[in-house]
Each structure stands twice: as structure tokens, then as C-alpha cells.
Design a protein around this motif. Structure first.
Motif, short mmCIF file in Angstrom:
data_model
loop_
_atom_site.label_atom_id
_atom_site.label_comp_id
_atom_site.label_asym_id
_atom_site.label_seq_id
_atom_site.Cartn_x
_atom_site.Cartn_y
_atom_site.Cartn_z
N LEU A 18 31.94 52.38 -19.27
CA LEU A 18 30.50 52.51 -19.02
C LEU A 18 29.73 52.54 -20.33
O LEU A 18 28.69 51.87 -20.48
CB LEU A 18 30.22 53.78 -18.21
CG LEU A 18 30.65 53.79 -16.75
CD1 LEU A 18 30.50 55.19 -16.16
CD2 LEU A 18 29.82 52.80 -15.93
N ALA A 19 30.23 53.31 -21.29
CA ALA A 19 29.57 53.40 -22.59
C ALA A 19 29.63 52.07 -23.34
O ALA A 19 28.65 51.65 -23.98
CB ALA A 19 30.22 54.50 -23.43
N MET A 20 30.76 51.37 -23.25
CA MET A 20 30.89 50.06 -23.90
C MET A 20 29.91 49.06 -23.30
O MET A 20 29.26 48.29 -24.01
CB MET A 20 32.32 49.55 -23.76
CG MET A 20 33.34 50.26 -24.62
SD MET A 20 35.03 49.66 -24.33
CE MET A 20 34.87 47.93 -24.84
N GLY A 21 29.80 49.05 -21.97
CA GLY A 21 28.87 48.13 -21.31
C GLY A 21 27.43 48.40 -21.70
O GLY A 21 26.66 47.46 -21.94
N ILE A 80 30.20 47.60 -14.30
CA ILE A 80 29.26 48.47 -13.60
C ILE A 80 28.09 48.83 -14.51
O ILE A 80 26.92 48.81 -14.09
CB ILE A 80 29.98 49.76 -13.11
CG1 ILE A 80 30.95 49.43 -11.98
CG2 ILE A 80 28.95 50.80 -12.63
CD1 ILE A 80 31.84 50.58 -11.59
N SER A 81 28.40 49.12 -15.76
CA SER A 81 27.36 49.49 -16.71
C SER A 81 26.40 48.32 -16.98
O SER A 81 25.19 48.51 -17.00
CB SER A 81 28.00 49.95 -18.03
OG SER A 81 27.03 50.35 -18.94
N ILE A 82 26.97 47.13 -17.19
CA ILE A 82 26.12 45.98 -17.49
C ILE A 82 25.17 45.67 -16.34
O ILE A 82 23.97 45.44 -16.54
CB ILE A 82 26.99 44.75 -17.82
CG1 ILE A 82 27.67 44.94 -19.19
CG2 ILE A 82 26.16 43.47 -17.81
CD1 ILE A 82 28.63 43.84 -19.56
N PHE A 83 25.69 45.70 -15.12
CA PHE A 83 24.86 45.35 -13.98
C PHE A 83 23.91 46.47 -13.57
O PHE A 83 22.88 46.21 -12.96
CB PHE A 83 25.73 44.96 -12.78
CG PHE A 83 26.31 43.58 -12.89
CD1 PHE A 83 25.56 42.46 -12.56
CD2 PHE A 83 27.59 43.37 -13.37
CE1 PHE A 83 26.07 41.18 -12.67
CE2 PHE A 83 28.13 42.10 -13.49
CZ PHE A 83 27.36 41.00 -13.14
N SER A 84 24.22 47.72 -13.90
CA SER A 84 23.37 48.82 -13.48
C SER A 84 22.45 49.32 -14.58
O SER A 84 21.36 49.83 -14.30
CB SER A 84 24.23 50.00 -12.98
OG SER A 84 25.07 50.48 -14.02
N LEU A 85 22.87 49.15 -15.86
CA LEU A 85 22.09 49.72 -16.96
C LEU A 85 21.29 48.68 -17.74
O LEU A 85 20.53 49.06 -18.63
CB LEU A 85 23.02 50.45 -17.93
CG LEU A 85 23.73 51.70 -17.38
CD1 LEU A 85 24.58 52.33 -18.47
CD2 LEU A 85 22.71 52.71 -16.87
N PHE A 96 37.37 47.71 -17.69
CA PHE A 96 36.43 46.62 -17.43
C PHE A 96 35.62 46.85 -16.16
O PHE A 96 34.53 46.30 -16.02
CB PHE A 96 37.17 45.28 -17.40
CG PHE A 96 37.54 44.79 -18.77
CD1 PHE A 96 36.57 44.30 -19.62
CD2 PHE A 96 38.84 44.87 -19.23
CE1 PHE A 96 36.90 43.87 -20.90
CE2 PHE A 96 39.19 44.45 -20.50
CZ PHE A 96 38.20 43.95 -21.35
N SER A 97 36.12 47.68 -15.26
CA SER A 97 35.28 48.08 -14.12
C SER A 97 34.09 48.88 -14.63
O SER A 97 32.95 48.66 -14.21
CB SER A 97 36.09 48.93 -13.14
OG SER A 97 37.11 48.17 -12.53
N GLY A 98 34.36 49.79 -15.56
CA GLY A 98 33.27 50.55 -16.16
C GLY A 98 32.30 49.67 -16.91
O GLY A 98 31.08 49.84 -16.82
N VAL A 99 32.82 48.69 -17.68
CA VAL A 99 31.95 47.78 -18.43
C VAL A 99 31.04 47.00 -17.50
O VAL A 99 29.82 46.92 -17.71
CB VAL A 99 32.80 46.81 -19.28
CG1 VAL A 99 31.91 45.71 -19.87
CG2 VAL A 99 33.52 47.56 -20.39
#
Length: 317
Positions: A17-20, A84-89, A79-82
Motif C-alpha cells: 500500500l505504501a509503495m503504491g 489497491i493503493s494505486i486505484f484507491s489513492l 502487489f495486491s497492496g500496490v
């Protein structure tokens, strides 16, 4: 799956998530986040295992063996976190950059500056080769920062090669994949494709990213194992040079139209006093410094927790 492993992969997903979130910002690299959170080497090694040998294991030993060989659960969680982060943040990060640019850039400035510490600590002996690599890394980052945006048409081929180029930059600490996309003029099209869920464009871009990731990660993994001190020194140089990109106080570069978001590559660095004098706006010095200090404390805390975890694991073994 035991609670220990479950908690670990939750932690890996949080790192994703932080990486994304970092990858969305033109000027900040998700690779930096991976390094300071202690998963960079594992990420490179896991990605470098994906290849023809994986297929051999798959056909001879089955799916489970192939999945373990590539460290599949780790990659899936990360990569699930990445994603999710890109599409949500993406919208949130864009809003923060547009509304509070100085404070946001202050945070990332502190984040990158503090990231030098854990990487430099991993260099056991600073030889002349290490210092040369540091200078070359800094020069590369500064050279990239001096690039000015161009514009290319978003076709399947340009999207594919843009994805490959961006992902190579994205896994290098200090060089932002989204910054590279901005420089070659395809960043707005990619962000628009994400917002509007343009499946075809995203598929071509994603295919290029996957190819670039698998090839470049092999090279980086080999360098990290064969020449660890020189490679780490080069990464330190890239981080130090990239501070020029995320300096918080910026004015429009000569001849550049920055209508809309205040994106770092389209602006020139100035001192806080000059920024306030030219723009007539507050310099937000206190806010930027507070954000930078918070980022430094965050990085050092993560580094401390990482080494504490490593120590606990070693003690249990």
C-alpha cells in the motif's frame, strides 16, 4: 497458514500500500519504500526467479512447488497492496499535491533523505569504487531531474514500452516511475486510463510493466548479490540526487505552463523566502519542516523495528 505467517503477509500488503501511494507521486519511488521497510532484496530475488525454470518446476513438481519457488504468497500480498493503493489513492494523492504541495513535498523530502541512512549502513566498507558509484548515482538522478516533459501519442506500442521503462525506474530507490512517465509525456494518459478503467490501455501498459519488471529485477538481483557494496552506494547516490526533484519550494520553470497540479518536474527550486516573495503566498516553512521531521522519524522507526524483528527471528532460531 499460522498466525505468524499471516501477520507477516499482512505486513507485506501494508508495505505494498505504501509503495503504491509513493509510485503515484511523480518524483518518489516505490523502490525507496521497499528498501526502508526491509523487503527490497526479497522482492528482487522473488521476481528474478520467475522464468523458464519456473515452468520446469511447474510441470515436474506441480503448482505448489512452483508457487513456493517464486515466493508467490509474498509477491501476491505485496502487489495486491500496490494495486489497491494505486486505484484507491491516486485521486487522494493528486488532491493533496494540488492543495498542500509544499507540505507533501516536505514529507517526501524527509522520507528520501532519511532513507539514505539504512541503505548506507548496509555498505560494510566504503572503498573508492563505492564513492565513485555514489557520485555516478547522484549524477544520474540530477540528469533525470533536468529533463523536461515531452509528449507522445498513447498507442499500444508506446504504452507497452512506457510500462517497461516506468517499472524499471519504479523499483530503483530514488527514481520515480511516474516521473519518467511524465517526462516522456504519457503520464496524463495513464492516470486517465486508471480513473476511467480503460481496460485495453491498461492491459498494454501492464504487459510492458510485467516484462520490464521480470528482466530488470534479474539484473538488479544479480548486481546486489555480486557487487553489493558498489550497488548500494550507487543507490545512495540516486537517493541523494533525487532530493533535487522533491525540494518543496518551487516556481514555474521558464517557458513551462503548469496550469493544474504543481508537479515537481515542471518547476524550478527556490528558497522559501523567494517563493513567498514571488508568489505572495506563505512559505509554509513550519508545515514542511514538521512533515519532513515526521518522515525522518517514520523511516528511523521502521528501520529500528526491522532490525528488532531480525534480531528476534535470529534469537528464536
Amino acid at each position: 497458514m499460522s498466525s505468524l505467517y499471516r501477520n507477516r503477509y499482512i505486513g507485506v500488503a501494508v508495505r505494498g500500500l505504501a509503495m503504491g501511494a509513493a509510485d503515484v507521486v511523480p518524483g518518489v519511488s516505490g523502490g525507496t519504500i521497499a528498501f526502508i521497510t526491509g523487503i527490497y532484496q526479497e522482492l528482487l530475488d522473488s521476481l528474478s526467479r520467475i522464468g523458464p525454470h519456473t515452468l520446469t518446476i511447474l510441470f515436474k513438481q506441480g503448482i505448489a512447488a512452483a508457487w513456493r519457488y517464486i515466493n508467490g504468497t509474498f509477491l501476491l500480498a505485496l502487489f495486491s497492496g500496490v494495486l489497491i493503493s494505486i486505484f484507491s489513492l491516486a485521486k487522494v494523492i493528486s488532491y493533496l499535491l494540488a492543495s498542500y504541495p509544499i507540505v507533501v513535498w516536505g514529507f517526501f523530502f524527509g522520507l528520501i533523505l532519511a532513507s539514505v541512512v539504512p541503505i548506507a549502513r548496509r555498505v560494510p566498507n566504503w572503498t573508492w569504487q563505492c564513492w565513485l558509484a555514489l557520485v555516478l548515482g547522484g549524477a544520474l538522478a540530477i540528469l533525470v531531474s533536468e529533463m523536461r516533459p515531452t509528449e507522445i501519442v498513447a498507442t499500444p506500442y508506446t504504452l507497452f514500452f512506457s510500462g517497461a521503462l516506468a517499472i524499471c525506474a519504479m523499483i530503483l530507490p530514488g527514481i520515480s516511475g511516474s516521473f519518467i512517465l511524465l517526462m516522456i509525456g504519457i503520464y496524463p494518459q495513464v492516470i486517465s486510463a486508471v480513473h476511467q478503467m480503460q481496460v485495453s490501455a491498461l492491459a498494454w501498459f501492464g504487459a510492458g510493466a510485467v516484462c520490464g519488471l521480470l528482466l530488470f529485477s534479474r539484473l538488479l538481483s544479480w548486481l546486489m548479490h555480486r557487487f553489493p557494496s558498489v550497488t548500494l552506494s550507487f543507490l545512495v547516490g540516486i537517493l541523494l540526487g533525487s532530493l533535487k526533484i522533491v525540494w518543496p519550494w518551487k516556481l514555474a520553470a521558464k517557458g513551462v505552463d503548469i496550469s493544474g497540479e504543481k508537479l515537481a518536474p515542471m518547476m524550478s527550486n527556490v528558497l522559501p523566502a523567494e517563493f513567498a516573495a514571488v508568489t505572495g503566498q506563505p512559505s509554509f516553512m513550519l508545515g514542511a519542516l514538521s512533515a519532513a521531521v515526521a518522515a525522518v522519524l517514520l523511516v528511523l522507526s521502521i528501520e529500528w523495528l526491522h532490525w528488532r524483528h531480525v534480531g528476534n527471528v535470529a534469537h528464536q532460531q
